[in-house]
Scaffold this motif. Sequence first.
Motif, short mmCIF file in Angstrom:
data_model
loop_
_atom_site.label_atom_id
_atom_site.label_comp_id
_atom_site.label_asym_id
_atom_site.label_seq_id
_atom_site.Cartn_x
_atom_site.Cartn_y
_atom_site.Cartn_z
N VAL A 197 0.84 -1.18 0.00
CA VAL A 197 0.00 0.00 0.00
C VAL A 197 0.88 1.24 0.00
CG1 VAL A 197 -1.78 1.30 1.20
CG2 VAL A 197 -1.82 -1.18 1.28
N GLY A 198 0.52 2.20 -0.81
CA GLY A 198 1.16 3.50 -0.78
C GLY A 198 0.17 4.57 -0.34
N LEU A 199 0.60 5.45 0.55
CA LEU A 199 -0.24 6.55 1.03
C LEU A 199 0.33 7.85 0.48
CD1 LEU A 199 -0.71 5.53 4.79
CD2 LEU A 199 -2.22 5.04 2.84
N PHE A 200 -0.51 8.56 -0.27
CA PHE A 200 -0.06 9.76 -0.97
C PHE A 200 -1.02 10.91 -0.68
CE2 PHE A 200 -0.23 12.45 -4.82
CZ PHE A 200 1.08 12.90 -4.84
N ASP A 201 -0.47 12.08 -0.38
CA ASP A 201 -1.29 13.27 -0.14
C ASP A 201 -1.53 13.98 -1.47
OD1 ASP A 201 -2.52 15.58 0.66
OD2 ASP A 201 -1.12 16.04 2.28
N GLY A 202 -2.72 13.77 -2.01
CA GLY A 202 -3.07 14.39 -3.30
C GLY A 202 -3.97 15.59 -3.15
N SER A 203 -3.87 16.30 -2.04
CA SER A 203 -4.78 17.44 -1.78
C SER A 203 -4.76 18.51 -2.86
CB SER A 203 -4.44 18.06 -0.42
OG SER A 203 -4.65 17.12 0.61
N PRO A 204 -3.62 18.77 -3.54
CA PRO A 204 -3.65 19.83 -4.56
C PRO A 204 -4.45 19.49 -5.81
CG PRO A 204 -1.42 19.48 -3.73
CD PRO A 204 -2.24 18.34 -3.23
N LEU A 205 -4.86 18.23 -5.99
CA LEU A 205 -5.67 17.91 -7.16
C LEU A 205 -6.89 18.83 -7.21
CD1 LEU A 205 -5.69 14.01 -7.27
CD2 LEU A 205 -4.82 15.54 -9.04
N GLY A 206 -7.21 19.31 -8.40
CA GLY A 206 -8.32 20.24 -8.55
C GLY A 206 -9.65 19.62 -8.15
N LYS A 207 -10.47 20.44 -7.51
CA LYS A 207 -11.82 20.02 -7.15
C LYS A 207 -12.75 21.20 -7.45
CE LYS A 207 -9.81 18.88 -3.25
NZ LYS A 207 -8.47 18.42 -3.60
N ILE A 208 -12.97 21.43 -8.75
CA ILE A 208 -13.78 22.57 -9.20
C ILE A 208 -15.18 22.06 -9.51
CG2 ILE A 208 -13.99 24.41 -10.88
CD1 ILE A 208 -10.97 24.12 -11.41
N GLU A 209 -16.15 22.55 -8.78
CA GLU A 209 -17.52 22.10 -8.98
C GLU A 209 -18.18 22.92 -10.10
OE1 GLU A 209 -20.05 21.39 -5.73
OE2 GLU A 209 -18.50 20.47 -4.47
N VAL A 210 -18.88 22.22 -10.96
CA VAL A 210 -19.68 22.83 -12.03
C VAL A 210 -21.13 22.41 -11.77
CG1 VAL A 210 -20.06 23.03 -14.50
CG2 VAL A 210 -17.74 22.71 -13.62
N ILE A 211 -21.98 23.39 -11.53
CA ILE A 211 -23.33 23.12 -11.04
C ILE A 211 -24.34 23.85 -11.93
CG2 ILE A 211 -24.83 23.22 -9.00
CD1 ILE A 211 -22.23 23.67 -7.36
N GLY A 212 -25.50 23.24 -12.14
CA GLY A 212 -26.58 23.93 -12.82
C GLY A 212 -27.25 23.09 -13.88
N PRO A 213 -28.42 23.54 -14.34
CA PRO A 213 -29.18 22.78 -15.34
C PRO A 213 -28.42 22.55 -16.65
CG PRO A 213 -30.53 24.50 -14.36
CD PRO A 213 -29.15 24.74 -13.88
N ASP A 214 -27.52 23.49 -16.98
CA ASP A 214 -26.76 23.35 -18.23
C ASP A 214 -25.34 22.87 -17.99
OD1 ASP A 214 -28.91 24.18 -19.67
OD2 ASP A 214 -28.20 26.22 -20.02
N SER B 257 -1.26 21.60 -10.94
CA SER B 257 -0.65 22.83 -11.42
C SER B 257 -1.59 23.66 -12.29
CB SER B 257 0.62 22.52 -12.22
OG SER B 257 0.30 21.69 -13.33
N HIS B 258 -2.75 23.09 -12.66
CA HIS B 258 -3.64 23.77 -13.59
C HIS B 258 -4.94 24.22 -12.96
CE1 HIS B 258 -1.57 21.74 -17.28
NE2 HIS B 258 -0.95 22.82 -16.89
N VAL B 259 -5.03 24.18 -11.63
CA VAL B 259 -6.31 24.50 -11.00
C VAL B 259 -6.73 25.93 -11.32
CG1 VAL B 259 -7.53 24.74 -8.82
CG2 VAL B 259 -5.96 22.83 -9.16
N GLN B 260 -5.83 26.87 -11.12
CA GLN B 260 -6.19 28.26 -11.38
C GLN B 260 -6.50 28.48 -12.85
OE1 GLN B 260 -3.16 31.15 -10.43
NE2 GLN B 260 -4.61 32.83 -10.36
N GLY B 261 -5.65 27.94 -13.73
CA GLY B 261 -5.89 28.09 -15.16
C GLY B 261 -7.18 27.45 -15.60
N MET B 262 -7.50 26.29 -15.03
CA MET B 262 -8.74 25.61 -15.40
C MET B 262 -9.95 26.40 -14.92
SD MET B 262 -10.27 23.12 -16.91
CE MET B 262 -9.04 21.83 -17.18
N ALA B 263 -9.87 26.92 -13.69
CA ALA B 263 -10.98 27.73 -13.18
C ALA B 263 -11.23 28.94 -14.06
CB ALA B 263 -10.70 28.15 -11.74
N LEU B 264 -10.15 29.60 -14.50
CA LEU B 264 -10.30 30.76 -15.37
C LEU B 264 -10.85 30.36 -16.74
CD1 LEU B 264 -6.98 32.66 -14.51
CD2 LEU B 264 -9.31 33.31 -13.87
N LEU B 265 -10.39 29.23 -17.26
CA LEU B 265 -10.89 28.77 -18.57
C LEU B 265 -12.38 28.46 -18.48
CD1 LEU B 265 -9.27 26.42 -21.10
CD2 LEU B 265 -11.47 25.77 -20.18
#
Length: 936
Positions: free
Chosen positions: A604-621, A675-683
Amino acid sequence: MSGWRTQSGWAVDRNQSLSFTFDGKTIPAMAGDTVASALLASGNRIVGRGFKYHRPRGFWGAGSEEPNGIADVQGTQHRPNVQMTLEPATEGLRLRSINGHPTAEHDRMAFLDRFARFIPAAFYYKTFMLPDWHLFEPRIRAMAGLGRLDPAAQGFGPSAPVNATCDVLVVGAGPAGLAAARAEAKAGRKVILCDEGALPGGSLLFRPARINGQEGRDWAAAVVGELRALGVRVLSRTTAFGRYDHGLTGLAEAQANGAAPRIWRIRATETILAAGAIERSLPFANNDLPGVMSAEAGLHYLSRFGVAVGRRVVIATTNGSAYDTARALHEVGAVVTLLDLRGGAEAGKHPFRVITGQPIETALGRRQVEAVRLASGERLDADTVLVSGGHTPSVHLYSQAQGKLRWDDGVQAFLPGAPVAGLRVIGAAAGVYDLARILPGQGVEAAAHGGTLALWPRPRAKGRIWLDLQNDVTAKDVELAHRENLTSVEHLKRYTTLGMANDQGKTSNLPGLALMAELTGRSIPETGTTTYRPPFTPVPLASFAGLRSGQLMNPVRRLPLEAEHRADGALFREYGGWLRPAWYGTGGETAEVQREARAARQGVGLFDGSPLGKIEVIGPDAAKFLDFIYYNTMSTLKPGRCRYGFVLTEGGAVFDDGVLVRLEENRFVVSCSSSHVQGMALLLEEWRQDSFDRSRVVIHDTTANYATLTVTGPKSRDLLQAVGFGTLDDLPHMALSYGQFEGDEVRITRVSFTGDRSYELSIRADRALGLWRRLKDAGRAFDAVLLGGEALMILRAEKGYIVVGKDTDGRTRPMDLGVRGPFEKRKGEYLGRRSLHLPAVAAQARDLVGLESLTPLPLPAGAHVVETVAGKRRSRGFVTTSHYSPNLNRPIAMGLLEGGNTRMGEIVTLYHLGHEVQARVAPVCALDPEGRLLDA
């Protein structure tokens, strides 16, 4: 030496004297003085030199419109290009004029004016072409520019930016702005009021007026007191320099002690623009001589600072506002002659001489004004000429907000036209100059402004008539631009530099446009205006940087569990802007990384992946929106399932990859690269606003809200069961479930970035420590190992899993990575689709392949795959990732190679730092190509 200090002047404290230096000369001043008022009081007329011809220049204005009075503040806190009209005089201040070598008074470059005929507008395009421009370029560039930077100085001190919201932002604290702010505050709205002046009040601080029985200045002070009592934030020495998208207004608030102006980013429901108007010059020869000033500036210096700008003063005006200046100067003993160019004035009504209908033909004098000659030929001795050619409303922010201007013949200026949502223009900025109209029903007693006569520069006029004092642009330069067919106002600006630098059209724009209109036979509105762009006044780059200097220039982001990782012996490195464990232990990088990668595959390997992006997209569309964003079709994903996909740039290149999780029918989580969380949120936000109904799609970046702890390896399911998350036997790959840990919900997603059975546990960031410790404690029974970033890179490379930005570059397409389905089958539109189908893009194709080293040593990352063509090496690709695999006991590598999929088994040559090595082209997946480990 014509300026002197009178007994008037309410803004200075005569009991507090101080001094500063200007070009090495000591200048006496009083507390409350500006640098400009102190220099004028001591008779210093020459305060700068012209940009191009180095003619002597004096003060023209009293505020941010000043084109000549610019200096560098020297010393430890070096500040270039300070406007002396706005800079408070302080003890020990050291200033040096710009463009004066060695001083403004004695400039050895003044001889350039003798060669003016050889260096007209755009001379550098023509004069120095032969024999070679580059012979002259270094010297010309050394002479150009305003001010000089001191490399040895510390520069500006940092100022933290401020983000604020309000119901109403009022720009300008003159009478119109004060009245508007008070009305809005009394209506219960949250109001912010800003003004570039040291004190609120605008024209009431120097122009005579009574409002409701109070002196105008006292009325302004009383209103400010009311505003503060109502909770209004009043910002003085704060300039609104730019209007941006979505109601954002940028302010720059001057700071003490050499700190950079503080940036305010204000989003207001409504902005009221009460920025006033700027007095225009008049066209006559030599109108750039020191001693030629704005009539309003002359009144400003006298009323506020007790500085009479001259002893023998000629005032030329096309409107009634200059009479206030004439009366005030006459009362302190100056000999005043007023030239009312409108005609019809009754001279006997005034205690000073009034001449009607006689414009100035030329100002006389070599280094400063000595006299003027009128069109009639009459000579008038004078040491100062004050001019008022009408007023130009400050509509810069209105124009920046995409407002369309309209020409008004009554005020002879461009005014705001069609309404702009969220922006209202009032007072002088809207062309209303008379105080009684600005403050109706408030018992105003003030002189009426009167009508304005248009007096614009005329073609082929005698002498040199200056339109732009800062950039040394004359009427003849505009005529030259017309002769060379540069008749568009935008071409005119760039050819002549009219309205560039600090000016930005404040004093020079309208006279230049009027002359071009006359030359081309068009009206002024037909000629149009140049584009007003921010900033309204210069803002140091240090202000935009704020505290981003030193370690804060690009601060790394930190994990919620950083202290725990350090306690476990982690060595940290920066990955994608995050400080993360690279490996654990003290045995050295190679040994520890290999140990972790081996143990993670076995147990078993235990890895801290907290920086992975978690951007929620919500809504009817949301599903429709994500179908457009992703290269893959995402709307068919069922709730509770995950799908791997690519996001492309508009050019069709891979921007990011990652897993999309569908939590509910209308709720998704974009799990993008760290590394792309901010860029993805802006995109996401950019395309949401551009192409979708913003009420039906919402973007919410929750990355910092949750920690993500990864459990990977053949024993990962057993470890989670021991921790209390059930058997998870019925949770398939690429699906999610929920569990509980000490009362907190944990989202469990079965996805893998190692190729082994893996689970990602997302929990509130502030509750992650307990879960991480529980996993470590229970993991001892399963030979669990803490996994750093370097070992994870090996595990990914063994499976051929890419890292975007490492295994891709700015032209890598998804087909190059082996994903062709959407390219061939998708019919709907998606981001980058058009570019993928361009023949030119296909011609650049390179395939991601594996590369097997033919030696026991790993291939050098970055090495180029080369072929010899016509005796020269040509690159056909390069190595993107290279490691030694402890699980395969051999080197592994990946790379991008032209035609790579057709070259399997081929031996290729790699070139790196002068050496050649060979490798075999192989499949990109080196370990478990069948994917059995995912279900082990």
